[in-house]
Design an enzyme around this catalytic site. Sequence first.
Site, PDB file in Angstrom:
ATOM      1  N   TYR A 204       0.869  -1.178   0.000  1.00  0.00           N
ATOM      2  CA  TYR A 204       0.000   0.000   0.000  1.00  0.00           C
ATOM      3  C   TYR A 204       0.905   1.227   0.000  1.00  0.00           C
ATOM      4  O   TYR A 204       1.706   1.397   0.932  1.00  0.00           O
ATOM      5  CB  TYR A 204      -0.856   0.023   1.267  1.00  0.00           C
ATOM      6  CG  TYR A 204      -2.022  -0.945   1.244  1.00  0.00           C
ATOM      7  CD1 TYR A 204      -1.826  -2.303   1.482  1.00  0.00           C
ATOM      8  CD2 TYR A 204      -3.314  -0.493   0.999  1.00  0.00           C
ATOM      9  CE1 TYR A 204      -2.900  -3.182   1.471  1.00  0.00           C
ATOM     10  CE2 TYR A 204      -4.395  -1.369   0.991  1.00  0.00           C
ATOM     11  CZ  TYR A 204      -4.176  -2.709   1.224  1.00  0.00           C
ATOM     12  OH  TYR A 204      -5.237  -3.577   1.204  1.00  0.00           O
ATOM     13  N   PRO A 295     -12.586   0.188  -1.113  1.00  0.00           N
ATOM     14  CA  PRO A 295     -11.859  -1.086  -1.102  1.00  0.00           C
ATOM     15  C   PRO A 295     -10.509  -1.079  -0.391  1.00  0.00           C
ATOM     16  O   PRO A 295      -9.868  -2.123  -0.274  1.00  0.00           O
ATOM     17  CB  PRO A 295     -11.667  -1.392  -2.598  1.00  0.00           C
ATOM     18  CG  PRO A 295     -11.785  -0.080  -3.284  1.00  0.00           C
ATOM     19  CD  PRO A 295     -12.677   0.766  -2.456  1.00  0.00           C
TER      20      PRO A 295
HETATM   21  C1  LIG Z   1     -15.779  -3.346  -9.567  1.00  0.00           C
HETATM   22  C2  LIG Z   1     -15.668  -3.794  -8.127  1.00  0.00           C
HETATM   23  C3  LIG Z   1     -14.416  -4.100  -7.590  1.00  0.00           C
HETATM   24  C4  LIG Z   1     -14.313  -4.504  -6.252  1.00  0.00           C
HETATM   25  N1  LIG Z   1     -13.075  -4.760  -5.732  1.00  0.00           N
HETATM   26  C5  LIG Z   1     -12.971  -5.130  -4.445  1.00  0.00           C
HETATM   27  C6  LIG Z   1     -11.717  -5.382  -3.855  1.00  0.00           C
HETATM   28  O1  LIG Z   1     -10.680  -5.272  -4.486  1.00  0.00           O
HETATM   29  N2  LIG Z   1     -11.677  -5.770  -2.541  1.00  0.00           N
HETATM   30  C7  LIG Z   1     -12.848  -5.924  -1.795  1.00  0.00           C
HETATM   31  O2  LIG Z   1     -12.801  -6.294  -0.611  1.00  0.00           O
HETATM   32  N3  LIG Z   1     -14.037  -5.681  -2.329  1.00  0.00           N
HETATM   33  C8  LIG Z   1     -14.123  -5.289  -3.624  1.00  0.00           C
HETATM   34  N4  LIG Z   1     -15.331  -5.069  -4.141  1.00  0.00           N
HETATM   35  C9  LIG Z   1     -16.482  -5.279  -3.289  1.00  0.00           C
HETATM   36  C10 LIG Z   1     -16.875  -6.766  -3.222  1.00  0.00           C
HETATM   37  O3  LIG Z   1     -16.687  -7.342  -4.471  1.00  0.00           O
HETATM   38  C11 LIG Z   1     -18.309  -6.803  -2.759  1.00  0.00           C
HETATM   39  O4  LIG Z   1     -18.363  -6.271  -1.460  1.00  0.00           O
HETATM   40  C12 LIG Z   1     -18.928  -8.207  -2.765  1.00  0.00           C
HETATM   41  O5  LIG Z   1     -19.120  -8.633  -4.088  1.00  0.00           O
HETATM   42  C13 LIG Z   1     -20.257  -8.215  -2.002  1.00  0.00           C
HETATM   43  O6  LIG Z   1     -20.930  -9.400  -2.217  1.00  0.00           O
HETATM   44  P1  LIG Z   1     -22.520  -9.435  -2.323  1.00  0.00           P
HETATM   45  O7  LIG Z   1     -22.853 -10.862  -2.516  1.00  0.00           O
HETATM   46  O8  LIG Z   1     -23.096  -8.682  -1.204  1.00  0.00           O
HETATM   47  O9  LIG Z   1     -22.888  -8.579  -3.614  1.00  0.00           O
HETATM   48  P2  LIG Z   1     -22.566  -8.861  -5.187  1.00  0.00           P
HETATM   49  O10 LIG Z   1     -21.270  -9.581  -5.325  1.00  0.00           O
HETATM   50  O11 LIG Z   1     -22.730  -7.559  -5.832  1.00  0.00           O
HETATM   51  O12 LIG Z   1     -23.702  -9.851  -5.592  1.00  0.00           O
HETATM   52  C14 LIG Z   1     -25.024  -9.430  -5.830  1.00  0.00           C
HETATM   53  C15 LIG Z   1     -25.640 -10.335  -6.875  1.00  0.00           C
HETATM   54  O13 LIG Z   1     -27.003  -9.967  -7.066  1.00  0.00           O
HETATM   55  C16 LIG Z   1     -27.289  -9.933  -8.449  1.00  0.00           C
HETATM   56  N5  LIG Z   1     -28.417  -9.020  -8.663  1.00  0.00           N
HETATM   57  C17 LIG Z   1     -28.415  -7.665  -8.649  1.00  0.00           C
HETATM   58  N6  LIG Z   1     -29.644  -7.188  -8.881  1.00  0.00           N
HETATM   59  C18 LIG Z   1     -30.450  -8.259  -9.029  1.00  0.00           C
HETATM   60  C19 LIG Z   1     -31.831  -8.395  -9.303  1.00  0.00           C
HETATM   61  N7  LIG Z   1     -32.643  -7.323  -9.463  1.00  0.00           N
HETATM   62  N8  LIG Z   1     -32.344  -9.633  -9.401  1.00  0.00           N
HETATM   63  C20 LIG Z   1     -31.545 -10.726  -9.239  1.00  0.00           C
HETATM   64  N9  LIG Z   1     -30.220 -10.651  -8.995  1.00  0.00           N
HETATM   65  C21 LIG Z   1     -29.686  -9.426  -8.882  1.00  0.00           C
HETATM   66  C22 LIG Z   1     -25.989  -9.464  -9.074  1.00  0.00           C
HETATM   67  O14 LIG Z   1     -25.889  -9.808 -10.439  1.00  0.00           O
HETATM   68  C23 LIG Z   1     -24.957 -10.186  -8.221  1.00  0.00           C
HETATM   69  O15 LIG Z   1     -24.621 -11.457  -8.730  1.00  0.00           O
HETATM   70  C24 LIG Z   1     -15.460  -4.642  -5.469  1.00  0.00           C
HETATM   71  C25 LIG Z   1     -16.720  -4.369  -6.020  1.00  0.00           C
HETATM   72  C26 LIG Z   1     -16.825  -3.936  -7.330  1.00  0.00           C
HETATM   73  C27 LIG Z   1     -18.196  -3.601  -7.883  1.00  0.00           C
END
Ligand SMILES: Cc1cc2nc3c(=O)[nH]c(=O)nc-3n(C[C@H](O)[C@H](O)[C@H](O)COP(=O)(O)OP(=O)(O)OC[C@H]3O[C@@H](n4cnc5c(N)ncnc54)[C@H](O)[C@@H]3O)c2cc1C
Length: 395
Positions: A204, A295
């Site tokens: 970092y 992040p």
């Molecule tokens: C571009 C990016 C880079 C990242 N990089 C990092 C990193 O380097 N380090 C880190 O710690 N965190 C990072 N994050 C954050 C981390 O990836 C998220 O905190 C994590 O994915 C959270 O998981 P989740 O299951 O809550 O949500 P998500 O992974 O967002 O999963 C939500 C799911 O719901 C689905 N969905 C959405 N709307 C609907 C709907 N209306 N109907 C049905 N399904 C739906 C989506 O397609 C997705 O598959 C990053 C996030 C992004 C966007």
Amino acid sequence: MAKLRTQVGIVGAGPAGLVLSHLLHLQGIESVVLENRSRQYVQERVRAGVLEQGTVDLLREMGVGERLKKEGLVHHGIELRFRGRGHRIDFRELTGGKGITIYAQAEVVKDLNEARIAAGGQTCFEVEDVRPRDFDTSQPKIQYQKEGSEHELVCDFIAGCDGFHGICRPTIRKGVLTEYEREYPFGWLGILAEAPPSSDELVYCYHDHGFALLSMRTLQIGRLYLQCKPDEDLGQWSDERIWQELQLRLASDGWKLTAGPVVQKGVTGMRSFVVEPMQYGRLFLAGDSAHIVPPTGAKGLNLAVADVQVLARALAHFYKTGSQDLLNQYSHVCLRRVWKVQRFSWWMTSMLHRFPDSSPFDQRRQLAELDYVTSSRSAATTLAENYVGLPMEWS
Ligand SMILES: Cc1cc2nc3c(=O)[nH]c(=O)nc-3n(C[C@H](O)[C@H](O)[C@H](O)COP(=O)(O)OP(=O)(O)OC[C@H]3O[C@@H](n4cnc5c(N)ncnc54)[C@H](O)[C@@H]3O)c2cc1C
């Protein structure tokens, strides 16, 4: 209309939705996961890659840790680099042997999908127009479209694991939820590169030009980031320019950055966001649908996994005893951790980034903070214990 019945209807097949579904299965509770993207899309999405010790332990206990154990890279420290010099924060020594594991989110999702299929679990991909309904009654339902026809999933509870842009949070009527938000005046330009990481551990870096992070996915694939404008035009950033800027910011005596072909690049905005409460009636929000962290602390995925552990435990208690006590406490229990993680992610972000309006005073204060964190055992311990993950609390 095709009707289906399950105990827990889960919206979203990201880490939160899939971990929840598998945890429930292990407790004998049925669920159906509804996801609007394809399986391939969710398995290839480039996102997080740092797993806390507790996340790794949980995935192993759930029986989805085999590949993670073989392919994950265990790290026992990180480097903070400023004024051209590196300073190691030794997690093993400061936290009684704990560490983190580098294993891409896409791989976690792949392993979870495999486990759900092997267990006969139901995940419906590429559903459309998902509509959570009647979650303020004892019989919620989720209506959706699949291949042009209308479906209805009747369930006891709905878990909104559908990320920040999902449908569950906005479905809760106005006035129920309070949003707390902070946007940062910068973003991250991230690359995935076929370049072996130039350091054994994450670096970092604070620099006059802005923050830089050297991370990795495997021993062959590097993941690197540069602080940039929130609306940075990627068109202005040739691969050569990205490597030059990384070299400049990360420069340190006798250290060399290995470049290689860039296989993916993108700009991510940075925000802190929390919604309170994380539940309404029989709808429970988990993961990014309820909160977003910048992040810098590598916490997003880990926090999502922590939420669903609390939820799975509360649902199991309900199905065993009929008592909603733990379900009623869900939001309160999660938010205690959420706010601590928000604080840590905000602190790491504030310490390491160059703010556009920062004065020479602010910059010297940031450097003094880095100096303090890397020279005081107490301060370094604070960073280390948050980075490897705070213990789970259940009340
Ligand atoms: C571009 C990016 C880079 C990242 N990089 C990092 C990193 O380097 N380090 C880190 O710690 N965190 C990072 N994050 C954050 C981390 O990836 C998220 O905190 C994590 O994915 C959270 O998981 P989740 O299951 O809550 O949500 P998500 O992974 O967002 O999963 C939500 C799911 O719901 C689905 N969905 C959405 N709307 C609907 C709907 N209306 N109907 C049905 N399904 C739906 C989506 O397609 C997705 O598959 C990053 C996030 C992004 C966007």
